[in-house]
Design a protein around this motif. Structure first.
Motif, PDB file in Angstrom:
ATOM      1  N   GLY A  34      -5.901  -0.203 -13.634  1.00 15.46           N
ATOM      2  CA  GLY A  34      -6.224  -0.071 -12.218  1.00 15.46           C
ATOM      3  C   GLY A  34      -7.690   0.162 -11.929  1.00 15.46           C
ATOM      4  O   GLY A  34      -8.091   0.162 -10.772  1.00 15.46           O
ATOM      5  N   SER A  81      -2.245  -3.517  -6.302  1.00 13.05           N
ATOM      6  CA  SER A  81      -0.884  -3.221  -6.722  1.00 13.05           C
ATOM      7  C   SER A  81      -0.157  -2.638  -5.519  1.00 13.05           C
ATOM      8  O   SER A  81      -0.755  -2.373  -4.470  1.00 13.05           O
ATOM      9  CB  SER A  81      -0.882  -2.222  -7.886  1.00 13.05           C
ATOM     10  OG  SER A  81      -1.296  -0.937  -7.426  1.00 13.05           O
ATOM     11  N   LYS A  82       1.118  -2.377  -5.683  1.00 14.82           N
ATOM     12  CA  LYS A  82       1.891  -1.803  -4.583  1.00 14.82           C
ATOM     13  C   LYS A  82       1.360  -0.429  -4.179  1.00 14.82           C
ATOM     14  O   LYS A  82       1.536  -0.012  -3.027  1.00 14.82           O
ATOM     15  CB  LYS A  82       3.370  -1.714  -4.976  1.00 14.82           C
ATOM     16  CG  LYS A  82       4.057  -3.073  -5.049  1.00 14.82           C
ATOM     17  CD  LYS A  82       5.503  -2.954  -5.510  1.00 14.82           C
ATOM     18  CE  LYS A  82       6.159  -4.324  -5.632  1.00 14.82           C
ATOM     19  NZ  LYS A  82       7.537  -4.232  -6.181  1.00 14.82           N
ATOM     20  N   ASP A  83       0.713   0.258  -5.116  1.00 20.10           N
ATOM     21  CA  ASP A  83       0.176   1.583  -4.812  1.00 20.10           C
ATOM     22  C   ASP A  83      -0.932   1.533  -3.758  1.00 20.10           C
ATOM     23  O   ASP A  83      -1.235   2.556  -3.139  1.00 20.10           O
ATOM     24  CB  ASP A  83      -0.370   2.240  -6.081  1.00 20.10           C
ATOM     25  CG  ASP A  83       0.730   2.704  -7.014  1.00 20.10           C
ATOM     26  OD1 ASP A  83       1.871   2.867  -6.548  1.00 20.10           O
ATOM     27  OD2 ASP A  83       0.451   2.895  -8.211  1.00 20.10           O
ATOM     28  N   TRP A  84      -1.554   0.363  -3.589  1.00 23.32           N
ATOM     29  CA  TRP A  84      -2.641   0.234  -2.620  1.00 23.32           C
ATOM     30  C   TRP A  84      -2.148  -0.245  -1.250  1.00 23.32           C
ATOM     31  O   TRP A  84      -2.930  -0.268  -0.287  1.00 23.32           O
ATOM     32  CB  TRP A  84      -3.701  -0.732  -3.130  1.00 23.32           C
ATOM     33  CG  TRP A  84      -4.586  -0.146  -4.190  1.00 23.32           C
ATOM     34  CD1 TRP A  84      -4.531  -0.381  -5.537  1.00 23.32           C
ATOM     35  CD2 TRP A  84      -5.650   0.781  -3.994  1.00 23.32           C
ATOM     36  NE1 TRP A  84      -5.499   0.339  -6.191  1.00 23.32           N
ATOM     37  CE2 TRP A  84      -6.205   1.057  -5.259  1.00 23.32           C
ATOM     38  CE3 TRP A  84      -6.205   1.404  -2.865  1.00 23.32           C
ATOM     39  CZ2 TRP A  84      -7.290   1.933  -5.436  1.00 23.32           C
ATOM     40  CZ3 TRP A  84      -7.281   2.272  -3.042  1.00 23.32           C
ATOM     41  CH2 TRP A  84      -7.811   2.527  -4.313  1.00 23.32           C
ATOM     42  N   GLY A  86       0.260  -0.118   2.103  1.00 26.79           N
ATOM     43  CA  GLY A  86       1.038   0.806   2.923  1.00 26.79           C
ATOM     44  C   GLY A  86       1.150   0.306   4.346  1.00 26.79           C
ATOM     45  O   GLY A  86       1.245  -0.909   4.587  1.00 26.79           O
ATOM     46  N   LYS A 130      -3.097   1.881   2.268  1.00 25.42           N
ATOM     47  CA  LYS A 130      -2.381   3.107   1.905  1.00 25.42           C
ATOM     48  C   LYS A 130      -2.823   4.284   2.772  1.00 25.42           C
ATOM     49  O   LYS A 130      -2.005   5.091   3.215  1.00 25.42           O
ATOM     50  CB  LYS A 130      -2.620   3.434   0.432  1.00 25.42           C
ATOM     51  CG  LYS A 130      -1.607   4.416  -0.151  1.00 25.42           C
ATOM     52  CD  LYS A 130      -0.244   3.762  -0.308  1.00 25.42           C
ATOM     53  CE  LYS A 130       0.712   4.636  -1.104  1.00 25.42           C
ATOM     54  NZ  LYS A 130       2.023   3.995  -1.287  1.00 25.42           N
ATOM     55  N   GLU A 172       0.794  -7.349 -10.541  1.00 28.80           N
ATOM     56  CA  GLU A 172      -0.434  -6.630 -10.211  1.00 28.80           C
ATOM     57  C   GLU A 172      -1.590  -7.578 -10.475  1.00 28.80           C
ATOM     58  O   GLU A 172      -1.523  -8.420 -11.386  1.00 28.80           O
ATOM     59  CB  GLU A 172      -0.562  -5.344 -11.020  1.00 28.80           C
ATOM     60  CG  GLU A 172      -0.392  -5.497 -12.511  1.00 28.80           C
ATOM     61  CD  GLU A 172      -0.364  -4.153 -13.227  1.00 28.80           C
ATOM     62  OE1 GLU A 172      -1.447  -3.659 -13.586  1.00 28.80           O
ATOM     63  OE2 GLU A 172       0.742  -3.616 -13.422  1.00 28.80           O
ATOM     64  N   GLU A 214       3.984  -6.141 -13.460  1.00 26.99           N
ATOM     65  CA  GLU A 214       3.789  -4.692 -13.448  1.00 26.99           C
ATOM     66  C   GLU A 214       4.020  -4.117 -14.835  1.00 26.99           C
ATOM     67  O   GLU A 214       4.954  -4.516 -15.539  1.00 26.99           O
ATOM     68  CB  GLU A 214       4.760  -4.047 -12.451  1.00 26.99           C
ATOM     69  CG  GLU A 214       4.427  -4.343 -11.000  1.00 26.99           C
ATOM     70  CD  GLU A 214       5.437  -3.745 -10.049  1.00 26.99           C
ATOM     71  OE1 GLU A 214       6.595  -3.519 -10.469  1.00 26.99           O
ATOM     72  OE2 GLU A 214       5.083  -3.496  -8.881  1.00 26.99           O
TER      73      GLU A 214
END
Length: 283
Positions: A34, A81-84, A86, A130, A172, A214
């Motif tokens: 990341g 990635s999905k973490d970024w 929102g 996010k 990702e 991922e």
């Protein structure tokens, strides 16, 4: 057993216990999944103020090499990635980057006004939703280039949407974007510079995507079969909205720019993936 021998044995036991307690744990790798420069620093940019045309800026949201003389980034590198992703709204708070050295000219939010070019994001607003802070960071003018409106709103928007579609499908993506040359065609026609000559209009705009499922240990998971998309486009309003029509090789972009885009990837793997033109789906 003599008292002297007993004291000696006690000393040995205490010494061994002390050594065990102060044992240093193995250091973890400083290369983490990341990280925006996981694949490499394409131009060996540094944060030395004297390096004014290859000045490294690292933020939590992305990293870039900035050119004081061009008034634009040379390249920007980021991870998606999905973490970024929102639900944060687009902030639209375009502004000068006050983190630049104090003596440098700072491109303003109004510097592109009336130029015929969009304030074109490198790291897209929609890749950083996010938090408000993450989204706001994409509106710093050091993340912008003068981009022909159709290029920005159609061709590039389609490629950005496709990137996020990949992420939503379980991938990702490591992304690098940059530009080179001077002279682009916006809604007012051809221009070499804007903002009274203080911002260069690029002639070409490129992007490279390295796509992985991922997982963990990303750098070690890049192989000769990893999908890599490289795109090199003209900065003009007559561009096709189909970004797939402009696919090329990483090698070709490196030749045009002088950069080493995937320098942290194993050299034997680089040789293979950098010479291939992607033929995969585009939507």
């Amino acid at each position: 057993m003599t008292k002297r021998n007993l004291l000696y044995q006690v000393f040995i036991v205490l010494f061994l216990v002390s050594c065990k307690e102060t044992e240093v744990a193995p250091q973890q790798s400083t290369v983490l999944d990341g990280e925006h420069l996981l694949l490499g620093n394409p131009s060996s940019a540094t944060s030395d103020e004297g390096n004014f045309n290859n000045y490294l800026i690292e933020r939590p949201q992305y990293a870039l090499s900035y050119s004081r003389d061009r008034g634009t980034p040379n390249w920007v590198s980021w991870y998606v990635s999905k973490d970024w992703l929102g639900t944060t709204d687009r902030q639209d708070d375009f502004r000068a980057d006050q983190s630049l050295p104090s003596a440098w000219y700072k491109v303003a939010a109004t510097s592109y006004t009336g130029s015929g070019f969009d304030r074109g994001h490198n790291t897209p607003s929609a890749d950083r939703t996010k938090t408000v802070e993450d989204n706001s960071a994409t509106f710093l003018m050091t993340n912008m280039i003068p981009q022909a409106p159709n290029h920005n709103r159609q061709t590039w928007a389609n490629l950005e949407d496709y990137t996020r579609d990949l992420v939503n499908d379980g991938m990702e993506v490591y992304v690098m974007m940059g530009n080179y040359g001077s002279g682009g065609t916006g809604s007012n026609g051809l221009a070499q510079t804007i903002d009274q000559g203080r911002v260069t209009v690029p002639n070409r705009i490129w992007k490279v995507l390295v796509i992985l499922p991922e997982g963990v240990n990303d750098l070690s998971r890049i192989t000769t079969t990893t999908r890599v998309i490289a795109v090199d486009t003209p900065n003009n309003s007559s561009i096709s909205s189909d970004w797939g029509a402009y696919r090329t090789t990483v090698d070709a972009i490196e030749t045009a720019t002088g950069y080493n885009l995937l320098s942290n990837v194993d050299e034997d793997i680089q040789v293979v993936i950098e010479r291939q033109t992607d033929r995969g789906p585009t939507r």
